[in-house]
Design an enzyme around this catalytic site. Structure first.
Site, mmCIF file in Angstrom:
data_model
loop_
_atom_site.group_PDB
_atom_site.id
_atom_site.type_symbol
_atom_site.label_atom_id
_atom_site.label_comp_id
_atom_site.label_asym_id
_atom_site.label_seq_id
_atom_site.Cartn_x
_atom_site.Cartn_y
_atom_site.Cartn_z
ATOM 1 N N LYS A 71 0.874 -1.173 0.000
ATOM 2 C CA LYS A 71 0.000 0.000 0.000
ATOM 3 C C LYS A 71 0.913 1.225 0.000
ATOM 4 O O LYS A 71 1.808 1.352 0.831
ATOM 5 C CB LYS A 71 -0.879 0.006 1.251
ATOM 6 C CG LYS A 71 -1.652 1.305 1.451
ATOM 7 C CD LYS A 71 -2.421 1.229 2.749
ATOM 8 C CE LYS A 71 -2.952 2.575 3.171
ATOM 9 N NZ LYS A 71 -3.691 2.498 4.435
ATOM 10 N N GLN A 142 -12.521 9.331 9.392
ATOM 11 C CA GLN A 142 -12.607 7.918 9.757
ATOM 12 C C GLN A 142 -13.581 7.642 10.904
ATOM 13 O O GLN A 142 -13.968 6.496 11.128
ATOM 14 C CB GLN A 142 -11.223 7.385 10.115
ATOM 15 C CG GLN A 142 -10.280 7.320 8.931
ATOM 16 C CD GLN A 142 -9.075 6.439 9.185
ATOM 17 O OE1 GLN A 142 -9.059 5.616 10.079
ATOM 18 N NE2 GLN A 142 -8.050 6.605 8.373
ATOM 19 N N GLY A 224 -5.429 6.150 16.280
ATOM 20 C CA GLY A 224 -4.843 7.266 15.538
ATOM 21 C C GLY A 224 -3.333 7.320 15.511
ATOM 22 O O GLY A 224 -2.737 7.913 14.621
#
Length: 325
Positions: A71, A142, A224
């Site tokens: 990714k 998110q 986070g």
């Protein structure tokens, strides 16, 4: 898969991968990691010195799921002002038998849904069964994914939320209402007093929740902190909790545990991979009063797992594009 390169765009990903698909894929890959059947390669993450951006690569191989890939992407803080998502990424899947590029998959929706699946897996395996109040620290892009996924794991009745920019909270409140849950904007201290499960999903570099605010029996999912220096909770919380992580190596270096480790408040041996609980090798929560904490740093294998589902589903449903490379 057939010949040629499969391209699966953002819109298609959202159509073919739901939160249940993501949960199953992430749970399976965490289990595979704990068994030694899958591993992540070292992460590259750099501040590029332009547009305040963080850019990097996450990669790995899941031998059990036959998934190999990378990714590529990062965080562009100025994107929101341009009407774009701050997190931007693309996932490349390769054939582990030949090394050929198999699929190019949009990574923005999948990043949000796999991160939500990660905290959701932790809630499923670690939160008290009778948890009624969900606390949300953070109201960015998110957070709505996190709220929806969490709501599938426990019979929550209420959501309490705090965000450094309170004007962003109504969006979260609208999702809570849609899910049939009461919603209240609160202070951080009040959030800790009410919540049975807390999800932190911010880009903070300082503790937003302190140890004295957390009540016994709370499950905290710290989602986070994924870079050196980032921090969302008081390190003393980790010292008083049973700590789990998606991957211990990342947890102690770039995750929430980095601060408690640096201060000598916990040791690496105090952290358990969530996969061990999934596989039944660790009991998880040991009592109703125990505080459990999941350090969700975000691993490349999560992205590859959900991207693999997206590629297979998109091809099966005739929604992907195939090109010769």
């Amino acid at each position: 898969m057939s010949e040629g390169l499969l391209i699966v765009g953002e819109e298609v990903c959202a159509q073919v991968v739901n939160s249940k698909d993501a949960f199953d894929a992430v749970e399976a890959v965490f289990g595979a990691m704990a068994r030694g059947d899958a591993y992540n390669f070292p992460v590259i993450r750099e501040a590029i010195g332009y547009a305040d951006a963080l850019y990097g690569f996450k990669s790995g191989f899941d031998k059990a799921g036959k998934t190999l890939g990378v990714k590529s992407g990062g965080y562009w803080p100025g994107n929101m002002a341009k009407g774009l998502t701050n997190h931007q990424s693309t996932i490349f899947l390769f054939d582990p038998d030949t090394g050929m590029l198999q699929a190019l998959v949009g990574g923005n929706y999948l990043t949000a849904v796999r991160t939500a699946a990660s905290s959701s897996v932790s809630i499923a395996h670690l939160a008290r069964k009778d948890a009624k109040v969900l606390g949300m620290v953070g109201a960015g892009h998110q957070s709505t994914f996190q709220l929806r996924a969490a709501a599938e794991q426990r019979d929550f009745e209420k959501v309490v939320a705090w965000n450094p920019h309170p004007e962003m909270l109504p969006k979260l409140g609208a999702v809570a209402k849609e899910l049939g849950l009461d919603f209240e904007a609160v202070t951080q201290e009040e959030l800790g007093a009410q919540a049975d499960v807390i999800i932190t999903i911010t880009s903070a570099f300082e503790p937003l929740m302190m140890k004295d605010w957390i009540k016994p029996g709370t499950h905290i999912a710290c989602m986070g902190t994924d870079t050196k220096g980032k921090q969302e909770v008081d390190p003393a919380i980790l010292a008083s909790a049973r700590v789990f992580a998606d991957e211990i190596a990342q947890s102690i270096t770039i995750g929430e545990a980095q601060h408690a480790i640096a201060a000598g408040q916990i040791a690496e041996a105090d952290i358990t991979p969530i996969g061990a609980v999934i596989n039944g090798d660790h009991a998880g929560r040991s009592s109703a009063d125990e505080i459990t904490l999941f350090d969700g740093t975000g691993v490349g294998l999560q992205d590859l797992a959900v991207a693999s589902v997206a590629a297979h589903q998109a091809e099966k449903q005739g929604k992907a594009t195939r090109v010769a490379l």
